[in-house]
Write an enzyme that holds these catalytic residues in place. Sequence first.
Site, mmCIF file in Angstrom:
data_model
loop_
_atom_site.group_PDB
_atom_site.id
_atom_site.type_symbol
_atom_site.label_atom_id
_atom_site.label_comp_id
_atom_site.label_asym_id
_atom_site.label_seq_id
_atom_site.Cartn_x
_atom_site.Cartn_y
_atom_site.Cartn_z
ATOM 1 N N LEU A 109 118.520 56.992 74.166
ATOM 2 C CA LEU A 109 117.252 57.558 74.243
ATOM 3 C C LEU A 109 116.425 57.402 75.593
ATOM 4 O O LEU A 109 115.780 57.988 76.000
ATOM 5 C CB LEU A 109 116.081 56.908 73.157
ATOM 6 C CG LEU A 109 116.380 57.573 71.791
ATOM 7 C CD1 LEU A 109 115.457 56.638 70.864
ATOM 8 C CD2 LEU A 109 116.067 59.248 71.846
ATOM 9 N N ARG A 165 114.500 55.366 91.698
ATOM 10 C CA ARG A 165 115.481 56.217 92.435
ATOM 11 C C ARG A 165 115.119 56.307 93.902
ATOM 12 O O ARG A 165 113.778 55.715 94.129
ATOM 13 C CB ARG A 165 115.514 57.481 92.093
ATOM 14 C CG ARG A 165 116.388 57.593 90.577
ATOM 15 C CD ARG A 165 116.478 59.087 89.854
ATOM 16 N NE ARG A 165 116.899 59.152 88.417
ATOM 17 C CZ ARG A 165 117.555 59.894 88.018
ATOM 18 N NH1 ARG A 165 117.775 60.838 88.689
ATOM 19 N NH2 ARG A 165 117.913 59.750 86.942
ATOM 20 N N GLU A 192 116.586 64.583 64.101
ATOM 21 C CA GLU A 192 117.834 64.815 64.240
ATOM 22 C C GLU A 192 118.513 64.981 65.678
ATOM 23 O O GLU A 192 117.886 65.458 66.426
ATOM 24 C CB GLU A 192 118.425 66.047 63.507
ATOM 25 C CG GLU A 192 118.120 66.142 61.928
ATOM 26 C CD GLU A 192 118.877 64.951 61.495
ATOM 27 O OE1 GLU A 192 120.145 64.855 61.720
ATOM 28 O OE2 GLU A 192 118.592 64.578 60.271
ATOM 29 N N GLU A 222 110.897 54.740 84.607
ATOM 30 C CA GLU A 222 112.165 54.243 85.089
ATOM 31 C C GLU A 222 112.426 54.960 86.269
ATOM 32 O O GLU A 222 113.403 54.419 87.178
ATOM 33 C CB GLU A 222 113.163 54.014 84.166
ATOM 34 C CG GLU A 222 112.926 52.726 83.150
ATOM 35 C CD GLU A 222 111.885 53.061 82.155
ATOM 36 O OE1 GLU A 222 111.878 54.339 81.543
ATOM 37 O OE2 GLU A 222 111.025 52.311 81.707
ATOM 38 N N ASN A 223 112.377 56.421 86.585
ATOM 39 C CA ASN A 223 112.985 57.283 87.395
ATOM 40 C C ASN A 223 112.348 56.785 88.904
ATOM 41 O O ASN A 223 112.837 57.105 89.797
ATOM 42 C CB ASN A 223 112.626 58.628 87.233
ATOM 43 C CG ASN A 223 113.922 59.125 86.231
ATOM 44 O OD1 ASN A 223 113.347 59.880 85.240
ATOM 45 N ND2 ASN A 223 115.066 58.632 85.891
ATOM 46 N N TRP A 242 126.106 67.246 88.225
ATOM 47 C CA TRP A 242 126.386 68.625 88.272
ATOM 48 C C TRP A 242 126.389 68.867 89.929
ATOM 49 O O TRP A 242 127.400 69.580 90.253
ATOM 50 C CB TRP A 242 124.925 69.387 87.785
ATOM 51 C CG TRP A 242 125.373 71.059 87.863
ATOM 52 C CD1 TRP A 242 126.108 71.874 86.742
ATOM 53 C CD2 TRP A 242 124.983 71.812 88.901
ATOM 54 N NE1 TRP A 242 126.114 72.979 87.404
ATOM 55 C CE2 TRP A 242 125.401 73.202 88.433
ATOM 56 C CE3 TRP A 242 124.230 71.836 90.256
ATOM 57 C CZ2 TRP A 242 125.020 74.151 89.432
ATOM 58 C CZ3 TRP A 242 123.939 72.759 90.901
ATOM 59 C CH2 TRP A 242 124.555 74.020 90.671
ATOM 60 N N ASP A 261 119.511 66.041 80.956
ATOM 61 C CA ASP A 261 120.130 65.020 81.878
ATOM 62 C C ASP A 261 121.400 65.587 82.330
ATOM 63 O O ASP A 261 122.373 66.384 81.754
ATOM 64 C CB ASP A 261 120.708 63.819 80.961
ATOM 65 C CG ASP A 261 121.007 62.643 81.747
ATOM 66 O OD1 ASP A 261 120.580 62.524 83.123
ATOM 67 O OD2 ASP A 261 121.525 61.662 81.265
ATOM 68 N N ASN A 306 121.826 66.449 86.038
ATOM 69 C CA ASN A 306 121.515 67.354 87.341
ATOM 70 C C ASN A 306 122.233 66.757 88.467
ATOM 71 O O ASN A 306 123.162 67.279 89.122
ATOM 72 C CB ASN A 306 120.032 67.259 87.729
ATOM 73 C CG ASN A 306 119.323 67.958 86.732
ATOM 74 O OD1 ASN A 306 119.718 68.822 85.739
ATOM 75 N ND2 ASN A 306 117.916 67.936 86.774
HETATM 76 C C1 IPE Z 1 116.501 60.267 81.207
HETATM 77 O O1 IPE Z 1 117.574 60.384 82.099
HETATM 78 C C2 IPE Z 1 115.062 60.634 82.058
HETATM 79 C C3 IPE Z 1 115.212 62.190 82.286
HETATM 80 C C4 IPE Z 1 116.071 62.956 81.747
HETATM 81 C C5 IPE Z 1 114.002 62.620 83.070
HETATM 82 P P1 IPE Z 1 118.106 59.204 83.307
HETATM 83 O O2 IPE Z 1 119.207 59.814 83.759
HETATM 84 O O3 IPE Z 1 117.016 58.668 83.740
HETATM 85 O O4 IPE Z 1 118.531 58.172 81.999
HETATM 86 P P2 IPE Z 1 119.738 56.953 82.244
HETATM 87 O O5 IPE Z 1 119.246 56.121 83.471
HETATM 88 O O6 IPE Z 1 120.920 57.506 82.196
HETATM 89 O O7 IPE Z 1 119.359 56.116 80.930
HETATM 90 C C1 IPE Z 2 118.265 64.700 84.956
HETATM 91 O O1 IPE Z 2 119.327 64.392 85.578
HETATM 92 C C2 IPE Z 2 117.135 64.721 85.772
HETATM 93 C C3 IPE Z 2 115.980 63.537 85.782
HETATM 94 C C4 IPE Z 2 116.299 62.200 85.295
HETATM 95 C C5 IPE Z 2 114.818 63.852 86.679
HETATM 96 P P1 IPE Z 2 119.972 63.232 86.467
HETATM 97 O O2 IPE Z 2 119.176 63.228 87.776
HETATM 98 O O3 IPE Z 2 119.655 61.968 85.579
HETATM 99 O O4 IPE Z 2 121.460 63.201 86.568
HETATM 100 P P2 IPE Z 2 122.413 62.503 86.382
HETATM 101 O O5 IPE Z 2 122.602 61.576 85.272
HETATM 102 O O6 IPE Z 2 122.601 61.240 87.520
HETATM 103 O O7 IPE Z 2 123.670 63.089 86.471
HETATM 104 MG MG MG Z 3 120.929 61.100 84.297
#
Ligand code: IPE
Ligand code: IPE
Ligand code: MG
Length: 236
Positions: free
Chosen positions: A191, A67, A203, A63-64, A21, A16, A18
């Site tokens: 989680l 986006r 853990e 859930e992604n 960053w 998590d 990206n």
């Molecule tokens: C969890 O991260 C999913 C992946 C890393 C693929 P998210 O960024 O989607 O989770 P939330 O929305 O912060 O809970």
């Molecule tokens: C995790 O990074 C990668 C995926 C969920 C695919 P994010 O895209 O969730 O990065 P943040 O949480 O927005 O920084």
């Molecule tokens: Mg994220």
Amino acid sequence: MIDLEKIPEHVAIIMDGNGRWAQNRNLPRMAGHNAGMMAMKEIIKAASALGIKHLTVYAFSTENWKRSSEEVSGIFKLLIIYVEKELNELHKNNVKVRILGHYDRLPKEAVKSLERSLATTKDNTGMQFNIALNYGGRDEILRSVKNLAMKVEQGSLKADEITEGDIADNLYTSGIPDPDLLIRTSGEMRLSNYLLWQSAYSEFVFSDVLWPDFTKEEFEKAIEVFQNRKRRFGGR
Ligand code: IPE
Ligand code: IPE
Ligand code: MG
């Protein structure tokens, strides 16, 4: 120092951070996902060198899909590029690829290159690299329950005799030991629907580092933390 006698058998990671960053650098979110892929490459190498048997990464959750369509399709495109570029290297290192999740909902091109990676590496005996893709813990448990209910309906299973093992055997992770260590980067402590059933006694190690900055050294630090934990599994 890492104790090579106490290497976790299964490490699961929530990669998590990206997006943040990229934002920190005034770059588009995809630049963050791209940098995240590079980090993943390094961690696969490090895990395999340490003799970890299973490395499971959360690449895309159920859930992604919420986006933007640009980001979603960008992530899948990146995945194709990754597989095309890295498959030889993975195969050479005897890594076996497995996908956890309903991945046939992905764009056709992505499914094709993923299936090629499964076929190419299917007989490999080194580390297993499990990619959670269109994966959700609740979705996975629901699917398992449906499979078992179907068997009850058909009369091949008695409701009263369903075991924890039956539920586990019908999860995407069937045959994979539960994660010993679960790492989440970027400072978030939840989680997010990852490995709900399997993480009952994992853990947890949380790192503030954003995923693209997560290096082999950070990974090894997390393993050291794990090695200093006392696992009790409910015993005394
Ligand atoms: C969890 O991260 C999913 C992946 C890393 C693929 P998210 O960024 O989607 O989770 P939330 O929305 O912060 O809970
Ligand atoms: C995790 O990074 C990668 C995926 C969920 C695919 P994010 O895209 O969730 O990065 P943040 O949480 O927005 O920084
Ligand atoms: Mg994220």
